[in-house]
Design an enzyme around this catalytic site. Structure first.
Site, PDB file in Angstrom:
ATOM      1  N   ALA A 208       5.260 -25.867   8.055  1.00 51.59           N
ATOM      2  CA  ALA A 208       5.200 -26.612   6.836  1.00 51.59           C
ATOM      3  C   ALA A 208       6.896 -26.742   6.316  1.00 51.59           C
ATOM      4  O   ALA A 208       7.187 -27.597   5.657  1.00 51.59           O
ATOM      5  CB  ALA A 208       4.654 -25.741   5.901  1.00 51.59           C
TER       6      ALA A 208
ATOM      7  N   ASN B 106       2.026 -18.949  -2.947  1.00 51.52           N
ATOM      8  CA  ASN B 106       1.955 -17.849  -1.697  1.00 51.52           C
ATOM      9  C   ASN B 106       2.149 -16.428  -2.352  1.00 51.52           C
ATOM     10  O   ASN B 106       1.689 -15.574  -1.596  1.00 51.52           O
ATOM     11  CB  ASN B 106       2.972 -18.157  -0.846  1.00 51.52           C
ATOM     12  CG  ASN B 106       4.221 -18.332  -1.446  1.00 51.52           C
ATOM     13  OD1 ASN B 106       4.618 -19.296  -2.024  1.00 51.52           O
ATOM     14  ND2 ASN B 106       5.204 -17.622  -0.740  1.00 51.52           N
TER      15      ASN B 106
ATOM     16  N   GLN C  30      -1.044 -22.654   1.140  1.00 48.28           N
ATOM     17  CA  GLN C  30      -1.907 -21.580   0.800  1.00 48.28           C
ATOM     18  C   GLN C  30      -3.244 -21.909   0.277  1.00 48.28           C
ATOM     19  O   GLN C  30      -4.062 -21.270   0.095  1.00 48.28           O
ATOM     20  CB  GLN C  30      -1.297 -20.737  -0.277  1.00 48.28           C
ATOM     21  CG  GLN C  30       0.008 -20.230   0.350  1.00 48.28           C
ATOM     22  CD  GLN C  30      -0.155 -19.064   1.622  1.00 48.28           C
ATOM     23  OE1 GLN C  30      -1.400 -18.648   1.854  1.00 48.28           O
ATOM     24  NE2 GLN C  30       0.924 -18.580   2.232  1.00 48.28           N
TER      25      GLN C  30
ATOM     26  N   SER D 265       0.343 -25.919   7.121  1.00 52.85           N
ATOM     27  CA  SER D 265       0.848 -25.268   8.539  1.00 52.85           C
ATOM     28  C   SER D 265      -0.365 -24.705   9.079  1.00 52.85           C
ATOM     29  O   SER D 265      -1.379 -23.998   8.564  1.00 52.85           O
ATOM     30  CB  SER D 265       1.541 -23.946   7.619  1.00 52.85           C
ATOM     31  OG  SER D 265       1.977 -22.844   8.667  1.00 52.85           O
TER      32      SER D 265
ATOM     33  N   HIS E 128      -0.442 -21.937  11.206  1.00 52.62           N
ATOM     34  CA  HIS E 128      -0.488 -20.287  11.270  1.00 52.62           C
ATOM     35  C   HIS E 128      -0.964 -19.579  10.175  1.00 52.62           C
ATOM     36  O   HIS E 128      -1.386 -18.399   9.920  1.00 52.62           O
ATOM     37  CB  HIS E 128       0.629 -19.627  11.778  1.00 52.62           C
ATOM     38  CG  HIS E 128       1.695 -19.683  11.050  1.00 52.62           C
ATOM     39  ND1 HIS E 128       2.025 -18.506  10.043  1.00 52.62           N
ATOM     40  CD2 HIS E 128       2.774 -20.454  10.400  1.00 52.62           C
ATOM     41  CE1 HIS E 128       3.353 -18.684   9.307  1.00 52.62           C
ATOM     42  NE2 HIS E 128       3.435 -19.827   9.566  1.00 52.62           N
TER      43      HIS E 128
ATOM     44  N   THR F 116       8.486 -34.340  22.230  1.00 52.15           N
ATOM     45  CA  THR F 116       7.161 -34.580  22.941  1.00 52.15           C
ATOM     46  C   THR F 116       6.182 -33.735  22.163  1.00 52.15           C
ATOM     47  O   THR F 116       6.354 -32.791  21.843  1.00 52.15           O
ATOM     48  CB  THR F 116       7.276 -33.892  24.240  1.00 52.15           C
ATOM     49  OG1 THR F 116       8.435 -34.472  25.202  1.00 52.15           O
ATOM     50  CG2 THR F 116       6.083 -33.759  25.320  1.00 52.15           C
TER      51      THR F 116
ATOM     52  N   CYS G  77       9.411 -14.380   3.433  1.00 49.92           N
ATOM     53  CA  CYS G  77      10.619 -14.975   3.641  1.00 49.92           C
ATOM     54  C   CYS G  77      11.758 -14.354   2.722  1.00 49.92           C
ATOM     55  O   CYS G  77      12.756 -14.782   2.768  1.00 49.92           O
ATOM     56  CB  CYS G  77      10.574 -16.465   3.208  1.00 49.92           C
ATOM     57  SG  CYS G  77       9.241 -17.342   4.397  1.00 49.92           S
TER      58      CYS G  77
HETATM   59  N1  PLP Z   1       5.252 -23.112   2.026  1.00 51.43           N
HETATM   60  C1  PLP Z   1       4.328 -21.913   1.671  1.00 51.43           C
HETATM   61  C2  PLP Z   1       3.525 -21.985   0.258  1.00 51.43           C
HETATM   62  C3  PLP Z   1       4.105 -20.801   2.560  1.00 51.43           C
HETATM   63  O1  PLP Z   1       3.644 -19.776   2.124  1.00 51.43           O
HETATM   64  C4  PLP Z   1       4.722 -20.975   3.714  1.00 51.43           C
HETATM   65  C5  PLP Z   1       4.800 -19.621   4.597  1.00 51.43           C
HETATM   66  O2  PLP Z   1       5.646 -19.010   4.523  1.00 51.43           O
HETATM   67  C6  PLP Z   1       5.723 -22.108   4.007  1.00 51.43           C
HETATM   68  C7  PLP Z   1       5.644 -23.264   3.257  1.00 51.43           C
HETATM   69  C8  PLP Z   1       6.307 -22.068   5.384  1.00 51.43           C
HETATM   70  O3  PLP Z   1       5.335 -22.745   6.269  1.00 51.43           O
HETATM   71  P1  PLP Z   1       5.815 -22.420   7.885  1.00 51.43           P
HETATM   72  O4  PLP Z   1       5.733 -21.007   8.317  1.00 51.43           O
HETATM   73  O5  PLP Z   1       4.752 -23.289   8.572  1.00 51.43           O
HETATM   74  O6  PLP Z   1       6.964 -23.082   8.297  1.00 51.43           O
END
Ligand code: PLP
Length: 348
Positions: A66, A144, A172, A190, A192, A228, A312
């Site tokens: 994402a 998040n 989320q 995303s 994961h 790829t 983050c």
């Molecule tokens: N956006 C939101 C709301 C998220 O919670 C996160 C994850 O931390 C991201 C974007 C970033 O996603 P990714 O880890 O796939 O780059």
């Protein structure tokens, strides 16, 4: 107990299984059978994602996650409309905010809208920020850190009425909020965060606009993104999307209630649920009076694996809670607990 599913989730066994069995050949290769198999698998995976999300297969752009999806759409909008006005919110994920700051450093005109008392970005606030020059708005579906749900349908409708393009970071929200994403111009997801693999995400483009590519190279993905195609990640992601959208929220709900009870027993009146209304069940933001979140989580790390907020920005006080009007003390007392659909937490 692992309670940090908003940071990342464990890969689902069925996802692992399809990844292990993925065809290895290059999607763009020709003449031999393995390449044909890859083509069938990726096309099937793309159709499955499209059907689950109710979007056209052609609207799907595979990205590395994402962060890339958000970078892609924001930088593309700036490239297409360099002299226009953009709107986002103060509580977006860092990868949205930092990308807007980046385009600001290149001359973009960006307004950062503040949340209301319940930490929502309202359509009224977006409306108030519009100018004659506004061409693009980006507001996340679910935050998040707080779990609060924004009314992105209302924001999309407002944008439609003014010929403005709208993007939502729905990382989320997928599988947690029932929603028809076909109605939104651009969306980021995303892998994961939904028990899929790391290193893959989606940017959905439901419009007819051809976005400038972020990653240049060969003509993969019709020129939308070079590189790829990652067969294993794509089949894994498609299974994760299919599973998450066909699994009820019951486990998440039960886990949340169980954890609230657990903390109530331990903290009684000293427990506050920060956002009792309009939130997803997968994210629970709580305050523990008199505790310091980092010390609490570190002292209890064997029992509770959780975060103070976004992983983050782990070492800074939460800019999201700050924007929502929390005092430094309240931010220090806050922890975020987050759940997934597949792991039932132990009830003794
Ligand atoms: N956006 C939101 C709301 C998220 O919670 C996160 C994850 O931390 C991201 C974007 C970033 O996603 P990714 O880890 O796939 O780059």
């Amino acid at each position: 107990m692992y309670l940090d599913n908003a940071a990342t989730t464990k890969v689902h066994p069925e996802v692992y299984n399809v990844m292990q069995n993925a065809s290895f050949a290059n999607y763009n290769a020709k003449y031999y059978q393995e390449a044909e198999m890859t083509k069938v698998q990726i096309d099937d995976a793309t159709s499955l994602i499209a059907a689950n999300l109710n979007v056209e297969p052609e609207s799907i752009i595979y990205t590395s996650g994402a962060t890339e999806s958000n970078n892609h759409i924001i930088k593309a909008m700036f490239e297409l409309y360099p002299n226009k006005h953009f709107i986002t919110s103060m509580i977006e994920h860092k990868c949205v905010l930092e990308t807007f700051k980046y385009i600001e450093s290149k001359g973009a005109n960006v307004t950062y809208v503040a949340p209301n008392n319940n930490c929502e970005i309202t359509v009224g606030a977006i409306n108030h920020a519009l100018t004659e020059d506004t061409v693009f708005v980006s507001v996340m579906h679910v935050n998040n850190e707080t779990g609060v749900i924004n009314d992105i349908s209302a924001i999309q409708k407002l944008c439609n009425s003014k010929n403005i393009l709208f993007h939502s970071d729905a990382v989320q929200a997928l599988g947690k909020v029932e929603f028809d994403y076909r109605t939104i111009d651009f969306i980021s997801f995303s892998g994961h965060k939904i028990n899929g693999p790391k290193g893959i995400g989606l940017l959905i483009n439901n419009t007819k606009i051809k976005l400038p590519s972020l990653i240049h190279g060969s003509n993969q993905q019709n020129g939308n993104r070079a590189g790829t195609l990652p067969n294993e990640l794509i089949v894994g992601l498609s299974t994760a999307v299919d599973l998450i959208l066909h699994t009820s929220n019951e486990v998440i709900k039960a886990n949340k209630e169980y954890i609230i009870e657990l903390f109530k027993k331990e903290f009684g009146e000293d427990l506050t649920i920060n956002f009792p209304d309009n939130t997803v069940d997968s994210i629970l933001s709580i305050r523990l009076k008199g505790e310091v979140n980092q010390i609490f989580l570190s002292d209890n790390k064997d029992e509770i694996k959780a975060s103070t907020g976004s992983s983050c920005s782990i070492n800074e006080p939460s800019y999201v809670l700050q924007a929502c009007g929390f005092s430094q003390q309240e931010i220090r007392e806050t922890i975020r607990l987050s759940f997934n659909k597949y792991d039932i937490l132990q009830v003794d």
